[in-house]
Design a protein around this motif. Structure first.
Motif, PDB file in Angstrom:
ATOM      1  N   TYR A  17       0.808  -1.213   0.000  1.00 64.04           N
ATOM      2  CA  TYR A  17       0.000   0.000   0.000  1.00 64.04           C
ATOM      3  C   TYR A  17       0.848   1.272   0.000  1.00 64.04           C
ATOM      4  CZ  TYR A  17      -4.294  -2.589   0.167  1.00 64.04           C
ATOM      5  OH  TYR A  17      -5.339  -3.414  -0.174  1.00 64.04           O
ATOM      6  N   ARG A  80      -2.135   2.944   8.261  1.00 62.85           N
ATOM      7  CA  ARG A  80      -3.592   2.779   8.232  1.00 62.85           C
ATOM      8  C   ARG A  80      -4.306   4.130   8.340  1.00 62.85           C
ATOM      9  NH1 ARG A  80      -7.109  -1.209  12.207  1.00 62.85           N
ATOM     10  NH2 ARG A  80      -9.110  -0.159  12.001  1.00 62.85           N
ATOM     11  N   TYR A  94      -7.124  -1.768   2.305  1.00 67.28           N
ATOM     12  CA  TYR A  94      -6.075  -2.078   3.289  1.00 67.28           C
ATOM     13  C   TYR A  94      -6.664  -2.826   4.483  1.00 67.28           C
ATOM     14  CZ  TYR A  94      -2.349  -1.211   6.733  1.00 67.28           C
ATOM     15  OH  TYR A  94      -1.366  -1.350   7.694  1.00 67.28           O
TER      16      TYR A  94
END
Length: 353
Positions: A17, A80, A94
């Motif tokens: 990511y 995150r 994610y």
């Protein structure tokens, strides 16, 4: 030895990511891979208003995870929370990936070692974040002076695509850990570059092993699920917009939104929304097989790139090595895409060049 060069490892999910943010963060640049360090203009404070070249936002590797920090506004958070701020859709993906990752490894290892599987030779399926890919290293995790990474850098493969490629120091041994007795173990086992075939659900269904030397068979393709098409890049492709279908997995890494047929036929099997596809074959007008496949695509109504005569490069990677940029190559393809009768006429002329 190749296996002496393994670098420090960031967990796969965070690495994936972080690289996906390359198109979303201004002036995104990978500064180092051991430990992993990425620099960009901070989207939280906007960075400097006086200088558009200031890049004071960072994603750093800490305790096997990614941490975002800005030297301008002092923002500090895990990947995150940063994804939630930058791209809510990517944040949702994610969350799903991390939840799946928690129990995949144990389940897949149990499948691999199941006595029933051994008796029936049933081949298990594997998530991208689970075994057997955990047994080898991504190119992005290797030190810069690792021979495999040196090879990739010489091919000028973009650094934000290195996480898609893997390195197996003992290819035959690794293959046999997935499919028992698939390859011979007598003689010297050699390292290979691994190009995994992964579907939209993250399931590994096959892979290609590319030799580093000139004396071995260049590509060995192993299908874990023989019912699946030999297509590289299915996991990342967006079939809702224009995408490119090239011949080799390495060539696909230089284009935006591309997959590779990797030995599959040109019928469009395994692809979605083929009306959005542009078929890109190697630039070999004297190759009868390539010409026949291009003609077949045009008969099916597909769009096909027919290279202009002033382009002499054999394939996309050759064009990059001859000082063309990824944007240049993609523009050439877009400007030379044909279909229908016009495509057939253009192909007739091209194959005589």
């Amino acid at each position: 030895m190749y296996d002496e060069y393994y670098g420090v490892m960031m967990n796969y999910i965070d690495l994936k990511y972080t690289n996906l943010l390359s198109n979303r963060l201004e002036r995104f640049s990978i500064k180092d891979t051991n430990p992993y360090r990425v620099n960009f203009r901070c989207p939280i404070c906007g960075d400097s208003t006086k200088s558009k070249t200031k890049t004071r936002g960072w994603i750093l590797e800490k305790n096997n995870s990614a941490l975002m920090y800005c030297h301008n506004c002092g923002a500090s958070m895990g990947l995150r929370k940063f994804l939630q701020h930058v791209d809510p859709m990517l944040y949702n993906d994610y969350i799903i990936d991390t939840r799946l990752d928690k129990d995949i490894l144990k389940k897949q290892v149990d499948k691999l070692t199941s006595p029933l599987d051994k008796l029936t030779h049933k081949v298990p399926t594997f998530k991208k974040s689970g075994s057997p890919l955990l047994a080898i290293r991504k190119i992005s995790q290797l030190k810069d002076d690792h021979p495999a990474k040196t090879y990739i850098k010489k091919r000028l493969i973009p650094s934000n695509k290195h996480y898609k490629l893997y390195y197996a120091p003992k290819f035959n041994e690794w293959v046999n850990s997935i499919i028992p007795d698939k390859l011979p173990t007598i003689g010297k086992d050699a390292p290979r570059l691994i190009l995994p075939f992964i579907d939209k659900k993250g399931v590994l269904f096959g892979f290609q092993g590319r030799a580093f030397d000139k004396y071995s068979l260049r590509y060995i393709t192993i299908m874990i699920d023989p019912e699946m098409p030999k297509i590289f890049g299915l996991d990342d492709a967006d079939f809702e917009r224009k995408y490119y279908v090239v011949e080799g997995p390495i060539d696909s890494l230089f284009l935006d939104n591309a997959v590779a047929m990797a030995g599959a036929d040109s019928s469009g099997s395994g692809l979605s929304n083929v009306e959005n596809a542009v078929m890109v074959f190697d630039n070999e007008p004297r190759n009868k097989e390539i010409c026949a496949r291009m003609e077949k695509c045009l008969e099916h109504g597909y769009k096909v790139c027919i290279w202009p005569t002033n382009v002499v490069d054999k394939d996309i990677n050759d064009a990059i090595l001859n000082n063309r940029t990824c944007a240049d190559v993609q523009l050439i393809i877009d400007q030379n895409t044909y279909s229908g009768l016009q495509g057939k006429l253009k192909l007739s002329y091209w194959r005589k060049c």
